[in-house]
Structure formats: structure tokens, C-alpha cells
Design a protein around this motif. Sequence first.
Motif, mmCIF file in Angstrom:
data_model
loop_
_atom_site.group_PDB
_atom_site.id
_atom_site.type_symbol
_atom_site.label_atom_id
_atom_site.label_comp_id
_atom_site.label_asym_id
_atom_site.label_seq_id
_atom_site.Cartn_x
_atom_site.Cartn_y
_atom_site.Cartn_z
ATOM 1 N N ASN B 112 40.459 48.331 39.798
ATOM 2 C CA ASN B 112 41.216 48.281 38.538
ATOM 3 C C ASN B 112 40.309 48.206 37.305
ATOM 4 O OD1 ASN B 112 43.535 48.163 40.120
ATOM 5 N ND2 ASN B 112 43.391 45.925 40.276
ATOM 6 N N LEU B 113 39.007 48.270 37.515
ATOM 7 C CA LEU B 113 38.086 48.192 36.384
ATOM 8 C C LEU B 113 37.838 49.581 35.807
ATOM 9 C CD1 LEU B 113 35.331 45.771 37.808
ATOM 10 C CD2 LEU B 113 37.511 45.185 36.718
ATOM 11 N N TYR B 114 37.381 49.636 34.552
ATOM 12 C CA TYR B 114 36.908 50.908 33.988
ATOM 13 C C TYR B 114 35.801 51.441 34.904
ATOM 14 C CZ TYR B 114 39.257 50.022 29.533
ATOM 15 O OH TYR B 114 40.204 49.807 28.564
ATOM 16 N N ASP B 293 35.178 36.245 26.997
ATOM 17 C CA ASP B 293 34.499 37.483 27.403
ATOM 18 C C ASP B 293 35.386 38.690 27.135
ATOM 19 O OD1 ASP B 293 31.941 36.810 28.514
ATOM 20 O OD2 ASP B 293 32.994 35.819 30.152
ATOM 21 N N ALA B 294 34.755 39.826 26.821
ATOM 22 C CA ALA B 294 35.508 41.071 26.652
ATOM 23 C C ALA B 294 35.928 41.584 28.026
ATOM 24 C CB ALA B 294 34.645 42.108 25.949
ATOM 25 N N PRO B 295 37.147 42.100 28.158
ATOM 26 C CA PRO B 295 37.627 42.521 29.482
ATOM 27 C C PRO B 295 37.107 43.900 29.896
ATOM 28 C CG PRO B 295 39.298 42.911 27.838
ATOM 29 C CD PRO B 295 38.139 42.297 27.106
ATOM 30 N N VAL B 296 37.066 44.112 31.221
ATOM 31 C CA VAL B 296 36.756 45.461 31.726
ATOM 32 C C VAL B 296 37.843 45.924 32.689
ATOM 33 C CG1 VAL B 296 34.241 45.395 31.431
ATOM 34 C CG2 VAL B 296 35.252 44.431 33.500
ATOM 35 N N ASN B 297 38.875 45.106 32.874
ATOM 36 C CA ASN B 297 39.999 45.479 33.741
ATOM 37 C C ASN B 297 40.968 46.316 32.912
ATOM 38 O OD1 ASN B 297 42.559 45.373 35.177
ATOM 39 N ND2 ASN B 297 41.611 43.796 36.445
#
Lengths: 274, 345
Positions: B112-114, B293-297
Motif C-alpha cells: 500500500n506504499l508509494y 512523520d510524513a506518510p508514504v502509505n
Amino acid sequence: MKRLAGWMLSSPATLAVSLFLIIPVAATISVTFTAPGGVFAPYVEFFSSGFQRTVLWRTFEVAALTTIMALFFGLLTAYVVSRCPPWMKSVLIVLAVFPLLTGVVVRSFAWLIILGRNGVLNNTLEWLGVIERPMALLYSQTSVVIAMIYIFIPLMILVLIGVLENIPDDLLQASSSLGASPTATFVQIILPLATPGLIVGAVLVFTASFTSYATPHLLGGTRQMMMGTFLHQRAMVSFDWVSASTVAAIMVVVIVTTVLVMTRLAKRLNPMAS
Amino acid sequence: MKRLHTLGAATVSVAAMLSAAPALAQSETFVVSWWGFNGDALQEIIIDPFQEMCDCEVIFETGNNADRLSRLQLRSGEGVDVIYLTDRFSQLGIELGLFQPVDRAQVPNIDNLYSFAQAPQGEYGPAYSIGRVGIVYNADEVETPITSWNDLWREDLAGAVSLPGITTTAGPMVVLRAGERAGVDAYADPDAAFAGVAEIQPNVLTNYNTGSEMINLFSTGEIAVSMAQDFALGRLQSAVPSVAWADLDDGDIATLNTINIASGSENVELAHQFLNFVLSAEIQQTLAERGVDAPVNTGVDLTEEQAAGWTYGDEMISSLNFVDYGPMNANLDDWINRWNEIFGM
């Protein structure tokens, strides 16, 4: 039997020195002799770099300058303190030692505040009209030396007060009654008798300055890299433990050599030693 | 009387042992190595719920990237289960053999991550957050706004710049930018790239090693321009409100924060569970909303206000320059020496 008893008595101290001093240093240095490329390869590599030679020389220069200045100001201060009445002496000694109660980082930060572009010194000089715009004082060798003198001079003062106090007043009075000027008394009586203290103080300050990390890091930055900061870079950032151990070994050699030379000098110069 | 005292002491000892029993009953100890920033928030959002899930005790090792990686190296990869690092240092850890591959099947949330976050360094740890390296400047002191990396070389900035040290995450990026300015690949032609670095030297007052050092340099008025990571911007602007993040035509540089499983981990299964937990949309959403934290999902949805300051959204992410740390680390020793020759002589 007597000799055996002597060995038995000194064995705990010998063991402690071996465990906590000799073995760690030997273990650190041994890495440099087993590195690939030959026994002395890390040392050849160190001295073949102009930058690394500069770092070594700069460290030596800063430590020597700090020691000389600390000797000068420390001797003057200690002499004044040693000649004071007892109550005032106690107050002055506490004042001299007080900076030692705070950490080196805090004392170095104090100089960041004093020497900064918006710092106390620049603001005062601007207010007095001496300068028009703030000067860049930090990140120079001068700022490192100034902070080092401030940080290590209490050590020098403490050592010298002890030595100067032990010079009998009779000697100074005799010198004066025989017609010697205060300068002649200082040069011919006080200075030679204070030599052991001067040497001990010089060794302490030189060693502490040569191996210091926080002050050169904070006030010198990367532009004034010294052996301590360079060692940190090699070990903790480059993960090059052989190179870091080489730097450590060179530092140990310089310090041991300095101590030996100074001890020999002390024996030569101290009239009481012979 | 004496006997009574002895009995009392024994009772207290037994009571103390009994009160400690629940802690002893926990089967495993799970060690997380991270920076230590936002400790309270991370404890509440990640650690407390994870401890409930795993019935384990989580303990921490804190410190900067280099210190913690160095400690792990000294222990041959043991003593830690998972380690948070920036991508430059996690690549170094991979090269030092300190991490083990992540079994993607045990971490379904990776899907589900970039794409850039799923496997930024091959089979090893995924990225859990993304950031930027860019230029910050004091708008009150720099008359002409900074709009390009090449502006760092401008003559009007003499003595006003601080660059990150070559041994920090962002430091080697200066060399890459110097190479681009000279029109060469810094890896293939380090002479030309470092000639460019030497040209910037008159503008550089000093190099900094931590974000706090850089903020101090701005606060005390020593510098007016610096390269910075976006996570430091909030604290920097609190200290000096006139500091602005430069809008660069040639784009900021991406930095990824990764989580890896140490090669000597004693709780490999738990480590995979931890990764999956941290990468879930719920945790990523909460971390972003709480300013951690900035998300990556890709499942995280932030309002404009929540996203302010984060590296977030397709448009922003597509404008970033990504760095391959493999060749950078291979050249780093040479680069450190060259850098020292310029800034340390």
C-alpha cells in the motif's frame, strides 16, 4: 621475601593500570599494525595526506599556543593568589575553580555567545563605535585558542598555587634585602622554584588541549578540524576504524613524547632536583 | 525486635518481587533503535499499542544515524531488532551486512506504499517516511530570493552560507549539485564536481553536522542561507520567523527514512509485525496528523492544513530528485578527503 611483599602490595594497582589504561590503548593501536597493506601502511597513508598533516600541525599549534598563554596568565594569577591573605585566597581559589564545575560544552557555548556575530563582543564594539558592522570571529583558530585558554587555565592556576605557596617567604625577603629588584627576584628565585609546577601545569593543559573535542568542534567547526574531531569523523561517520586508530595512536605518541620531554626539561631546570 | 525487623524486610522483598512479576512474565524484549525525536508521541501512537499486540516489552536505543549504526556494527548486528535510519545510512548498513532481507509476505502493508517507498534499497527495509533537502534563507537579509541550487554560488552570499558537513545525510548532495552545475556526473568526474565545491568555499562560513547546529547559526546571525532537511523547518522558523524555504526551479532532493531488521535480531517475526504495524494507513495517518512523520502509505488522506510542511502529494513528490546511495557510498571516502582538503585546510 621483602621484594615479594612489595610485588604483592603493588599488584592491585598494577592490575588496575593494565586493565583500564594499557590494554585499551594497546588494543586500539594494535589494529593499525595488522591492517592490510603492511605494518606501517596506515601511518604512511596518514602522513602522505596534506590535509591530515595540516590537522596534526594545527592541533599541535593550538595546544602549544593554549599552553603558553595559560602558563603566562596562570602564573600571574597564581602568584597574586598565593600572596593574598588566607581569607581572600580561599575566595579567589573558589572563583578560579568555579568554571570547572560546569561542563566543557557549556563553557564552549558561552564563547559562542560572546564571539558570535550578534554576540556580546561585537555588540559592545558596535555600541562603542569601534566597528560599523559585526565581525566574523567564530570558526577561526583564534576563537578556539581563546576558549581553550579559558577552559584549561583553572588547571594551571590550581597546580601553580600549590607550588608558589611552598616557596618560603624568607627566600623572597632575603633576595629583596640583598638588593634584588622584584623582577630579578621573580626571574632568579620564584621562576626556577616554580618550574616543577609549571611543567606539570603545561603537561596537563597541553594534553587536555591536544585531545579536546567539544571546543574545536563548536568554535572551530569543520574549517578548524583538529585531531579529536578528525578521529570522530573517521570512526563514527566513515566507519574507518583503522584510520581512527591511527589518529589515536599518533595522538598517544605525541602526548607521551611531550610528557617525556617536559619531565626531562623539569629535571634539568629544577635546581631542587639535582 | 531484631527478628521482627528481619521478617519485615523479607516481606517487603517478597512484595517487591511479586509486583515485578507481570513484567517478568512478558515473554520477549523487543529493541527499537531510533533517533529519539518526538518520543512521547511515538510512545503513544506506536509503542503502547504495539506492546499490547505483541505482549512484549519494547525498549529503545537512541542517537543519531552514525552513532547508532556504529554501535550496531561494533555488536556485529546484534542487540537491536529494528533500526530507523535515513536512506544514506541504511544503504551503508546494507553494505556492512548489518541488516537482513525483509520477507515482504509478512509485511502486506508494503503493497500500500508509494512505489518509491516499497523497496528503495532492494530486498531490505522499506521507507516509512519521506522528506526533502532544500535551501532555506533569511528573507530579511537576502535581498534577491533564492530560486535555484546554483544561487548558492552567488557572490552576494559571501560568508553567509552554511553547508551540511560531508558526513551528514545532506552533505554529499552538495557534491552532486556542484557536478550538475558543472555539467558532469560527480561520480564519473569528481575533479570537476569538487572544482565546483571549491568555488562555493568563499560563501561558506562553516559546515554544520546537526539540524540544531544549523538553527543556532541562523539564530545567532552567523549565516543567512543554508541547505536543510524539511523536518527542521518548523523549529527553524520558530527561532527565526523570517527564514523561508526556497522554491527551487530545479527541485528539492528527496530523503527517505527507512526501517530495517538487524541481522542479529532475536525477534525476526516480531520485527516483521512491527514493520507492518508502522506502515499501516491508520498509524501513518495519525503520525502525519500529529506532526511526527510524513506518510508514504497511499491510503493516507490529509487536509491542506495537515499536509502543510510535509512532503506530500503527487505533484510535490514528482518534482523531487531521488539519490542512489550505492555509488555515493562507494565514492564517499574519496569525497570526504576531497571535501576536507577544501574546507579544512
